[in-house]
Design a protein around this motif. Structure first.
Motif, PDB file in Angstrom:
ATOM      1  N   LYS A  35      19.472 -23.243  56.980  1.00 40.86           N
ATOM      2  CA  LYS A  35      19.998 -23.467  54.846  1.00 40.86           C
ATOM      3  C   LYS A  35      19.090 -22.619  53.997  1.00 40.86           C
ATOM      4  O   LYS A  35      19.885 -22.629  53.254  1.00 40.86           O
ATOM      5  CB  LYS A  35      21.271 -24.334  54.781  1.00 40.86           C
ATOM      6  CG  LYS A  35      21.737 -24.663  56.062  1.00 40.86           C
ATOM      7  CD  LYS A  35      22.295 -26.000  56.347  1.00 40.86           C
ATOM      8  CE  LYS A  35      23.275 -25.903  57.154  1.00 40.86           C
ATOM      9  NZ  LYS A  35      24.103 -27.870  57.671  1.00 40.86           N
ATOM     10  N   GLN A  36      18.145 -23.471  54.013  1.00 41.52           N
ATOM     11  CA  GLN A  36      17.328 -22.859  52.919  1.00 41.52           C
ATOM     12  C   GLN A  36      16.599 -21.892  53.515  1.00 41.52           C
ATOM     13  O   GLN A  36      15.129 -21.385  52.618  1.00 41.52           O
ATOM     14  CB  GLN A  36      16.297 -23.970  52.610  1.00 41.52           C
ATOM     15  CG  GLN A  36      17.404 -25.494  52.415  1.00 41.52           C
ATOM     16  CD  GLN A  36      16.822 -26.812  52.566  1.00 41.52           C
ATOM     17  OE1 GLN A  36      15.540 -27.168  51.419  1.00 41.52           O
ATOM     18  NE2 GLN A  36      17.374 -28.157  52.594  1.00 41.52           N
ATOM     19  N   LYS A  37      15.061 -22.278  54.353  1.00 40.23           N
ATOM     20  CA  LYS A  37      14.156 -21.378  55.509  1.00 40.23           C
ATOM     21  C   LYS A  37      14.383 -20.326  55.900  1.00 40.23           C
ATOM     22  O   LYS A  37      15.137 -20.845  57.006  1.00 40.23           O
ATOM     23  CB  LYS A  37      12.898 -21.970  55.103  1.00 40.23           C
ATOM     24  CG  LYS A  37      12.795 -22.257  54.512  1.00 40.23           C
ATOM     25  CD  LYS A  37      11.910 -22.261  53.091  1.00 40.23           C
ATOM     26  CE  LYS A  37      10.976 -23.314  52.329  1.00 40.23           C
ATOM     27  NZ  LYS A  37      10.300 -22.763  51.135  1.00 40.23           N
ATOM     28  N   ALA A  38      13.971 -18.719  55.850  1.00 38.84           N
ATOM     29  CA  ALA A  38      14.025 -18.251  57.598  1.00 38.84           C
ATOM     30  C   ALA A  38      12.993 -17.876  58.207  1.00 38.84           C
ATOM     31  O   ALA A  38      12.411 -17.240  59.079  1.00 38.84           O
ATOM     32  CB  ALA A  38      14.465 -16.363  56.970  1.00 38.84           C
ATOM     33  N   TRP A  39      13.392 -19.795  58.783  1.00 36.07           N
ATOM     34  CA  TRP A  39      11.895 -20.288  59.722  1.00 36.07           C
ATOM     35  C   TRP A  39      12.169 -19.706  61.126  1.00 36.07           C
ATOM     36  O   TRP A  39      13.512 -19.154  61.976  1.00 36.07           O
ATOM     37  CB  TRP A  39      11.849 -20.740  59.530  1.00 36.07           C
ATOM     38  CG  TRP A  39      10.574 -21.945  58.448  1.00 36.07           C
ATOM     39  CD1 TRP A  39       9.983 -20.427  57.632  1.00 36.07           C
ATOM     40  CD2 TRP A  39      10.326 -22.553  57.720  1.00 36.07           C
ATOM     41  NE1 TRP A  39       9.239 -21.221  56.659  1.00 36.07           N
ATOM     42  CE2 TRP A  39       9.759 -22.875  56.946  1.00 36.07           C
ATOM     43  CE3 TRP A  39      10.823 -24.632  58.282  1.00 36.07           C
ATOM     44  CZ2 TRP A  39       8.827 -23.813  55.912  1.00 36.07           C
ATOM     45  CZ3 TRP A  39      10.056 -25.150  57.861  1.00 36.07           C
ATOM     46  CH2 TRP A  39       9.770 -25.440  56.834  1.00 36.07           C
ATOM     47  N   ARG A  40      11.033 -19.055  62.197  1.00 32.60           N
ATOM     48  CA  ARG A  40      11.886 -18.840  63.230  1.00 32.60           C
ATOM     49  C   ARG A  40      11.987 -20.251  63.858  1.00 32.60           C
ATOM     50  O   ARG A  40      11.056 -20.970  63.526  1.00 32.60           O
ATOM     51  CB  ARG A  40      10.581 -17.949  64.481  1.00 32.60           C
ATOM     52  CG  ARG A  40      10.542 -16.223  63.813  1.00 32.60           C
ATOM     53  CD  ARG A  40       9.170 -15.476  64.390  1.00 32.60           C
ATOM     54  NE  ARG A  40       7.799 -16.766  64.557  1.00 32.60           N
ATOM     55  CZ  ARG A  40       7.249 -15.801  65.804  1.00 32.60           C
ATOM     56  NH1 ARG A  40       7.553 -15.630  66.827  1.00 32.60           N
ATOM     57  NH2 ARG A  40       6.082 -17.373  66.142  1.00 32.60           N
ATOM     58  N   TYR A  41      12.781 -20.329  64.964  1.00 28.96           N
ATOM     59  CA  TYR A  41      12.967 -21.983  65.685  1.00 28.96           C
ATOM     60  C   TYR A  41      11.370 -22.371  66.577  1.00 28.96           C
ATOM     61  O   TYR A  41      11.321 -23.747  66.480  1.00 28.96           O
ATOM     62  CB  TYR A  41      13.525 -21.124  67.338  1.00 28.96           C
ATOM     63  CG  TYR A  41      13.441 -22.754  68.459  1.00 28.96           C
ATOM     64  CD1 TYR A  41      14.265 -23.746  67.570  1.00 28.96           C
ATOM     65  CD2 TYR A  41      13.175 -22.628  69.219  1.00 28.96           C
ATOM     66  CE1 TYR A  41      14.298 -25.014  69.028  1.00 28.96           C
ATOM     67  CE2 TYR A  41      13.112 -23.660  70.034  1.00 28.96           C
ATOM     68  CZ  TYR A  41      14.226 -24.586  69.735  1.00 28.96           C
ATOM     69  OH  TYR A  41      13.809 -25.542  70.394  1.00 28.96           O
ATOM     70  N   GLN A  42      10.322 -21.503  66.807  1.00 31.45           N
ATOM     71  CA  GLN A  42       9.577 -21.632  67.865  1.00 31.45           C
ATOM     72  C   GLN A  42       8.387 -22.702  65.888  1.00 31.45           C
ATOM     73  O   GLN A  42       7.356 -23.199  66.525  1.00 31.45           O
ATOM     74  CB  GLN A  42       8.388 -20.469  67.892  1.00 31.45           C
ATOM     75  CG  GLN A  42       7.096 -21.230  68.720  1.00 31.45           C
ATOM     76  CD  GLN A  42       7.716 -22.438  70.118  1.00 31.45           C
ATOM     77  OE1 GLN A  42       8.223 -21.977  70.685  1.00 31.45           O
ATOM     78  NE2 GLN A  42       6.699 -23.511  69.563  1.00 31.45           N
ATOM     79  N   THR A  43       8.655 -22.098  64.643  1.00 30.45           N
ATOM     80  CA  THR A  43       7.698 -22.920  64.009  1.00 30.45           C
ATOM     81  C   THR A  43       8.614 -24.103  63.659  1.00 30.45           C
ATOM     82  O   THR A  43       7.555 -25.063  63.462  1.00 30.45           O
ATOM     83  CB  THR A  43       8.394 -21.510  62.663  1.00 30.45           C
ATOM     84  OG1 THR A  43       7.634 -20.438  62.999  1.00 30.45           O
ATOM     85  CG2 THR A  43       7.513 -22.348  61.719  1.00 30.45           C
ATOM     86  N   VAL A  44       9.354 -24.082  63.862  1.00 25.47           N
ATOM     87  CA  VAL A  44      10.399 -24.995  63.588  1.00 25.47           C
ATOM     88  C   VAL A  44       9.643 -26.741  64.278  1.00 25.47           C
ATOM     89  O   VAL A  44       9.190 -27.673  64.082  1.00 25.47           O
ATOM     90  CB  VAL A  44      12.076 -25.569  63.340  1.00 25.47           C
ATOM     91  CG1 VAL A  44      12.397 -26.576  63.306  1.00 25.47           C
ATOM     92  CG2 VAL A  44      12.224 -24.878  62.273  1.00 25.47           C
ATOM     93  N   LYS A  45       9.880 -26.253  65.684  1.00 24.37           N
ATOM     94  CA  LYS A  45       9.492 -26.998  66.952  1.00 24.37           C
ATOM     95  C   LYS A  45       7.831 -27.871  67.021  1.00 24.37           C
ATOM     96  O   LYS A  45       8.210 -28.412  67.168  1.00 24.37           O
ATOM     97  CB  LYS A  45       9.841 -25.667  67.998  1.00 24.37           C
ATOM     98  CG  LYS A  45       9.252 -27.057  69.830  1.00 24.37           C
ATOM     99  CD  LYS A  45      10.192 -28.056  69.976  1.00 24.37           C
ATOM    100  CE  LYS A  45       9.575 -28.322  70.860  1.00 24.37           C
ATOM    101  NZ  LYS A  45       8.684 -29.116  71.426  1.00 24.37           N
ATOM    102  N   THR A  46       7.385 -26.156  66.018  1.00 29.01           N
ATOM    103  CA  THR A  46       6.024 -26.537  66.051  1.00 29.01           C
ATOM    104  C   THR A  46       5.683 -28.152  65.322  1.00 29.01           C
ATOM    105  O   THR A  46       4.584 -28.749  65.764  1.00 29.01           O
ATOM    106  CB  THR A  46       4.814 -24.968  65.793  1.00 29.01           C
ATOM    107  OG1 THR A  46       4.801 -24.393  67.129  1.00 29.01           O
ATOM    108  CG2 THR A  46       3.928 -26.163  65.538  1.00 29.01           C
ATOM    109  N   MET A  47       6.236 -27.173  64.145  1.00 30.49           N
ATOM    110  CA  MET A  47       5.951 -28.641  63.087  1.00 30.49           C
ATOM    111  C   MET A  47       6.719 -30.198  63.825  1.00 30.49           C
ATOM    112  O   MET A  47       5.927 -31.023  63.473  1.00 30.49           O
ATOM    113  CB  MET A  47       6.773 -27.670  61.303  1.00 30.49           C
ATOM    114  CG  MET A  47       6.594 -27.039  61.247  1.00 30.49           C
ATOM    115  SD  MET A  47       7.042 -26.426  59.865  1.00 30.49           S
ATOM    116  CE  MET A  47       6.610 -27.813  58.447  1.00 30.49           C
TER     117      MET A  47
END
Length: 128
Positions: A35-47
């Motif tokens: 909703k706020q950032k165009a991040w990839r799923y893997q980026t979120v998972k890594t974070m």
């Protein structure tokens, strides 16, 4: 609370999602972040994995699914961040924060009333 490293801006975003959702999957956090950032799923998972390592998030597994939940309360983390900011940037003075907010008209009447109550409570607690 044991000492945990400070959060980056990106980590704050992930943590806000975790605090909002409670127990959730990486996919849940990813969809909220989109909703706020165009991040990839893997980026979120890594974070999320890094936040687990830092002690901010707990992870549990149910079969193949990883569930994440906050390991530290939002109030506690915000308090630590504010203490760090006030100590580092403002040399321990709180007045500049309130002056800035009041000048920018960012304080609602409800905010002002809450601040009055906090000051009154502080005076009662310290016997003034």
């Amino acid at each position: 609370m044991h000492e945990v490293p400070e959060l980056s801006r990106a980590e704050w975003l992930i943590m806000k999602c975790c605090w909002k959702k409670g127990k959730c999957t990486a996919r849940d956090v990813y969809e909220e972040v989109l909703k706020q950032k165009a991040w990839r799923y893997q980026t979120v998972k890594t974070m999320l994995d890094r936040l687990v390592q830092k002690g901010y998030v707990k992870m549990s597994k149910i079969g193949p699914i990883c569930l994440f939940e906050p390991g530290v309360s939002q109030t506690r983390v915000m308090g630590k961040a504010l203490d760090t900011f006030v100590g580092t940037v403002l040399d321990g003075a709180f007045t500049p924060i309130f002056a800035h907010l009041a000048k920018g008209k960012k304080l609602s009447q409800e905010d002002i009333e809450s601040l009055r109550k906090l000051v009154e409570q502080h005076e009662e607690d310290s016997g003034q």
